[in-house]
Design a protein around this motif. Structure first.
Motif, PDB file in Angstrom:
ATOM      1  N   LEU A 135    -186.417  -9.293 -63.636  1.00 45.96           N
ATOM      2  CA  LEU A 135    -185.033  -8.404 -63.532  1.00 45.96           C
ATOM      3  C   LEU A 135    -183.915  -8.593 -63.295  1.00 45.96           C
ATOM      4  CD1 LEU A 135    -187.640  -6.867 -61.031  1.00 45.96           C
ATOM      5  CD2 LEU A 135    -187.693  -6.388 -63.068  1.00 45.96           C
ATOM      6  N   GLN A 136    -183.304  -9.191 -62.327  1.00 48.96           N
ATOM      7  CA  GLN A 136    -181.911 -10.050 -62.414  1.00 48.96           C
ATOM      8  C   GLN A 136    -181.416 -10.698 -63.525  1.00 48.96           C
ATOM      9  OE1 GLN A 136    -180.910 -13.341 -59.266  1.00 48.96           O
ATOM     10  NE2 GLN A 136    -178.923 -12.907 -59.514  1.00 48.96           N
ATOM     11  N   PHE A 137    -182.484 -11.419 -64.161  1.00 52.30           N
ATOM     12  CA  PHE A 137    -181.359 -11.853 -65.475  1.00 52.30           C
ATOM     13  C   PHE A 137    -181.865 -11.306 -66.318  1.00 52.30           C
ATOM     14  CE2 PHE A 137    -182.646 -14.148 -69.570  1.00 52.30           C
ATOM     15  CZ  PHE A 137    -181.824 -14.872 -69.188  1.00 52.30           C
ATOM     16  N   ALA A 138    -182.737 -10.111 -66.402  1.00 58.26           N
ATOM     17  CA  ALA A 138    -182.501  -8.863 -67.615  1.00 58.26           C
ATOM     18  C   ALA A 138    -181.840  -8.184 -67.339  1.00 58.26           C
ATOM     19  CB  ALA A 138    -184.021  -8.668 -67.738  1.00 58.26           C
ATOM     20  N   LYS A 139    -181.677  -7.902 -66.549  1.00 58.03           N
ATOM     21  CA  LYS A 139    -180.162  -6.462 -65.443  1.00 58.03           C
ATOM     22  C   LYS A 139    -178.297  -7.256 -66.665  1.00 58.03           C
ATOM     23  CE  LYS A 139    -178.347  -3.788 -61.796  1.00 58.03           C
ATOM     24  NZ  LYS A 139    -178.752  -3.072 -60.419  1.00 58.03           N
ATOM     25  N   ALA A 140    -179.111  -8.607 -66.345  1.00 58.60           N
ATOM     26  CA  ALA A 140    -177.858  -9.014 -66.617  1.00 58.60           C
ATOM     27  C   ALA A 140    -177.204  -9.217 -67.656  1.00 58.60           C
ATOM     28  CB  ALA A 140    -177.069 -10.595 -65.784  1.00 58.60           C
ATOM     29  N   GLY A 141    -178.428  -8.565 -68.783  1.00 62.05           N
ATOM     30  CA  GLY A 141    -178.465  -9.081 -70.687  1.00 62.05           C
ATOM     31  C   GLY A 141    -179.092 -10.023 -70.804  1.00 62.05           C
ATOM     32  N   GLY A 142    -179.411 -11.070 -70.572  1.00 64.02           N
ATOM     33  CA  GLY A 142    -180.471 -12.092 -70.600  1.00 64.02           C
ATOM     34  C   GLY A 142    -181.708 -11.658 -71.182  1.00 64.02           C
ATOM     35  N   LEU A 143    -182.058 -12.403 -72.417  1.00 62.07           N
ATOM     36  CA  LEU A 143    -182.784 -12.611 -73.048  1.00 62.07           C
ATOM     37  C   LEU A 143    -184.569 -12.613 -72.904  1.00 62.07           C
ATOM     38  CD1 LEU A 143    -184.837 -11.557 -76.291  1.00 62.07           C
ATOM     39  CD2 LEU A 143    -183.553 -13.725 -77.007  1.00 62.07           C
TER      40      LEU A 143
END
Length: 199
Positions: free
Chosen positions: A59-67
Motif C-alpha cells: 500500500l505504501q509503494f502504491a500510494k507513492a506511485g509505484g507500479l
C-alpha cells in the motif's frame, strides 16, 4: 517468462519486505529498496493469504506511485487472522483502487510487455536469438551484467544495455581473462557486438 524476456528479478518473502523501504527520488518513479537493490515494479502472483506487514508495504509503494502488476486474485486472508480476514479484504480493495495497480488476470504472457511499457529494459537483443539468462548488479560505480547462453549454439549478437558508462569489459568466469571491448551509444543505451559461445 521474465528470464526468457531478459528481465532480471528477485523473489521477496515477508522477511525481505519488512526490510524494504519505499523511496521516491526527484524526477523518478518510486522504487522499493532492499539493501542495495532497487525495484521499480512489483509483481504479485495469485494469492489468498498475505501478512498485514507485507500488505502495508504494498500500500505504501502504491500510494507513492509505484507500479504493481497482479495476476489473479488479491489476498482475502492473513496468517494473523485466518482465511476470512475482513481487514485484509478492505486493504485489498483499497490497493486495487490505485491507478498503477494493474490486473493482468491470468495472462502471464502479458507480463514482460507490461513491464517494458513502464520502464526501459535492462538488456535488449538487437541481433541474434539466443535464450540468454541475464542478471544485473551494481558494484560500486560499475554495472555488472552476467550473461549465460542456455543453448548448444553460438552466435554473433548485438546487445543493448540500459545502464553503465565508461570502459566496457568482458570478464571470462572460466579463466579469469578480462577483455576490453568497444561500444557505441544510441539514445543513451550502450550497443555492444559480441560473440557468444554455446553454453
Amino acid at each position: 517468462i521474465l528470464s526468457h524476456s531478459w528481465m532480471d528479478y528477485l523473489v521477496a518473502d515477508k522477511h525481505y519486505m519488512q526490510l524494504a523501504e519505499v523511496v521516491k527520488a526527484d524526477g523518478k518513479n518510486s522504487v522499493l529498496k532492499i539493501g542495495k537493490h532497487e525495484f521499480s515494479v512489483i509483481v504479485m502472483p495469485p494469492m489468498f493469504i498475505l501478512s498485514h506487514s507485507t500488505m502495508d508495504k504494498l500500500l505504501q509503494f502504491a500510494k507513492a506511485g509505484g507500479l504493481i502488476l497482479y495476476l489473479g486474485d488479491t489476498p482475502t486472508g492473513s496468517p494473523e487472522y485466518g482465511a476470512d480476514d475482513s481487514e485484509m479484504k478492505n486493504k485489498s480493495h483499497f490497493l486495487r483502487a490505485f491507478p498503477k495497480m494493474l490486473s493482468l488476470g491470468k495472462n502471464l504472457d502479458m507480463l514482460p510487455t507490461a513491464i517494458s511499457d513502464y520502464m526501459s529494459p535492462q538488456v535488449e537483443m538487437l541481433k541474434g536469438d539466443l535464450p540468454l539468462l541475464i542478471s544485473h548488479r551494481k558494484i560500486g560505480e560499475s554495472e555488472l551484467y552476467w550473461l549465460a547462453n542456455n543453448s548448444h549454439k553460438g552466435q554473433n549478437c548485438s546487445l543493448s544495455f540500459r545502464d553503465g558508462s565508461g570502459r566496457a569489459e568482458i570478464w571470462n568466469c572460466e579463466n579469469g581473462e578480462i577483455q576490453h571491448i568497444n561500444y557505441k551509444t544510441n539514445d543513451e543505451r550502450k550497443i555492444v557486438n559480441i560473440e557468444i559461445k554455446p553454453y
